[in-house]
Design an enzyme around this catalytic site. Structure first.
Site, PDB file in Angstrom:
ATOM      1  N   TYR A   1      -0.273  -4.424 -15.736  1.00  0.00           N
ATOM      2  CA  TYR A   1       0.680  -5.053 -14.816  1.00  0.00           C
ATOM      3  C   TYR A   1       0.001  -5.379 -13.497  1.00  0.00           C
ATOM      4  CZ  TYR A   1       0.688  -0.090 -13.918  1.00  0.00           C
ATOM      5  OH  TYR A   1       0.285   1.210 -13.717  1.00  0.00           O
TER       6      TYR A   1
ATOM      7  N   ASN B   1      -6.959   6.658 -14.529  1.00  0.00           N
ATOM      8  CA  ASN B   1      -7.456   6.469 -13.174  1.00  0.00           C
ATOM      9  C   ASN B   1      -8.642   7.392 -12.960  1.00  0.00           C
ATOM     10  OD1 ASN B   1      -5.523   4.573 -11.985  1.00  0.00           O
ATOM     11  ND2 ASN B   1      -4.046   6.193 -12.360  1.00  0.00           N
TER      12      ASN B   1
ATOM     13  N   TYR C   1     -11.291   8.641 -10.191  1.00  0.00           N
ATOM     14  CA  TYR C   1     -11.473   8.673  -8.741  1.00  0.00           C
ATOM     15  C   TYR C   1     -12.768   9.351  -8.345  1.00  0.00           C
ATOM     16  CZ  TYR C   1      -6.531   7.490  -8.557  1.00  0.00           C
ATOM     17  OH  TYR C   1      -5.328   6.864  -8.715  1.00  0.00           O
TER      18      TYR C   1
ATOM     19  N   HIS D   1       4.082   5.545  -2.719  1.00  0.00           N
ATOM     20  CA  HIS D   1       4.697   4.542  -3.585  1.00  0.00           C
ATOM     21  C   HIS D   1       5.774   5.191  -4.450  1.00  0.00           C
ATOM     22  CE1 HIS D   1       1.967   6.556  -6.323  1.00  0.00           C
ATOM     23  NE2 HIS D   1       2.714   6.093  -7.319  1.00  0.00           N
TER      24      HIS D   1
ATOM     25  N   ASP E   1       6.881   4.484  -8.532  1.00  0.00           N
ATOM     26  CA  ASP E   1       6.566   3.715  -9.734  1.00  0.00           C
ATOM     27  C   ASP E   1       7.709   2.728  -9.995  1.00  0.00           C
ATOM     28  OD1 ASP E   1       4.852   5.981  -9.709  1.00  0.00           O
ATOM     29  OD2 ASP E   1       4.437   5.636 -11.830  1.00  0.00           O
TER      30      ASP E   1
ATOM     31  N   HIS F   1       5.605   9.176  -3.304  1.00  0.00           N
ATOM     32  CA  HIS F   1       4.577  10.199  -3.532  1.00  0.00           C
ATOM     33  C   HIS F   1       3.204   9.550  -3.378  1.00  0.00           C
ATOM     34  CE1 HIS F   1       5.659   8.520  -7.530  1.00  0.00           C
ATOM     35  NE2 HIS F   1       4.338   8.515  -7.726  1.00  0.00           N
TER      36      HIS F   1
END
Length: 357
Positions: free
Chosen positions: A105, A159, A161, A170, A172, A232
């Site tokens: 997305y 993800n 990192y 943000h 979701d 969060h």
């Protein structure tokens, strides 16, 4: 003393009623600059109670299982660096690589029109399917533990990192993802913070309402108020070693999608020199001369090792730090070009902005 306790209880009950009334008028937004209409300790206690109702944690993966999954994550990184995945599968940003499987997305600076609710799925087939090892080693144990029903998960995101990587505040996108949102942490411990406010140049994060430890091998399940009503994030200071998270979600069948001619070019699909030195930390270059090292945090005061089956807590995945190339920043850069130090200062003052995994 009893009278004092009664007064405090009545005050908290009044705050809870006021909170529910205000909640109908003002939601916690995806904006990293809007995090809570409340400021007192009593207000935060009310919010804390609400957050905990939507969070669960379970440590389902032991050290041996984590090691096997982490080897597979390293294989994903290697395949991506060799260009073996579809362009929209891989998304690179400073101190973070993202790998979409099943569904991908747009978010953050990829959006033609930014803001909550503007995120869109890619057309079917634009990203690679969920790898078999994710089904076998990660999703199957979740189904067997009754975390989610079989067939629920159709989107997996990895993800990866580097130290100092973060996820800005943000929520979701509720128009794309069903609840609950499941994430599993690997390679090192970290923390998820609720109700933070980000500012940039340099990056700064306000004190969270709740800072939730995320242990290696721990599954975090986010729903209800914690998923929908408060932002969060992962703060830079909580990513002290390389960390990976596998985010597992269900995409709604009627979630909005881009048309094939609307698919944007992937951000950073090929590693370039501008990602090699961010905040004094090097990114891996092509050729494998600087491999991404796995560092496991065994224990710390923030992340005590535990093997409990259940506890009230939770994480996400989240929204990743992106470069902010909006017009106002461009104007500021043009203005700074008259300064002899502009060429060096612009590289070190990279701004960041909300984006969704």
């Amino acid at each position: 003393m009893a009278a004092g306790y009664s007064d405090l209880r009545q005050k908290l009950q009044f705050k809870q009623k006021s909170f529910r009334t205000h909640q109908k008028e003002k939601k916690y937004s995806n904006s990293p600059h809007q995090y809570s209409p409340y400021h007192s300790v009593e207000d935060n206690l009310v919010i804390l109670k609400q957050i905990h109702t939507g969070i669960q944690q379970r440590r389902l993966f032991d050290n041996e299982q984590c090691a096997a999954i982490e080897e597979k994550i390293d294989e994903v990184v290697e395949l991506a660096d060799k260009g073996k995945y579809k362009p929209c599968t891989v998304d690179r940003a400073p101190l973070r690589n993202k790998y979409f499987f099943g569904e991908g997305y747009t978010y953050g600076s990829q959006l033609s029109k930014r803001g909550p609710g503007m995120e869109r799925l890619y057309p079917p087939g634009e990203v690679d399917p969920i790898p078999d090892w994710v089904h076998k080693l990660v999703i199957k144990p979740l189904v067997e533990a009754s975390v989610v029903p079989e067939g629920f998960i159709n989107s997996a995101v990895i993800n990866d990192y580097q130290p100092g990587g973060c996820i800005v505040s943000h929520i979701d996108p509720i128009h794309i993802f069903d609840r609950p949102i499941i994430s599993v942490s690997f390679m090192s411990d970290s923390a998820l913070s609720f109700g933070c406010k980000f500012s940039f140049k340099p990056i700064r994060v306000s004190k969270p309402i709740l800072c939730l430890p995320l242990s290696r091998g721990c599954v975090t399940i986010l729903s209800g108020f914690a998923a929908d009503e408060i932002t969060h994030c992962v703060r830079p200071e909580d990513t002290v070693a390389r960390r990976a998270v596998i985010l597992l979600r269900r995409v709604f069948p009627d979630a909005p999608r881009l048309a094939p001619n609307e698919v944007p070019p992937p951000l950073g699909s090929v590693p370039t020199s501008r990602y090699q030195d961010i905040n004094g930390l090097s990114r891996p270059a092509d050729g494998g001369n600087n491999p991404r090292k796995r560092v496991v945090v065994v224990s710390s005061s923030l992340h005590p090792r535990h093997h409990s089956e259940d506890s009230d807590a939770g994480e996400d995945d989240l929204e990743d730090v992106q470069q902010n190339d909006n017009s106002s920043n461009k104007r500021r850069r043009i203005h700074k070009e008259s300064s002899p130090a502009s060429s060096t200062s612009s590289a070190s003052s990279t701004s960041t902005k909300h984006s969704e995994h």
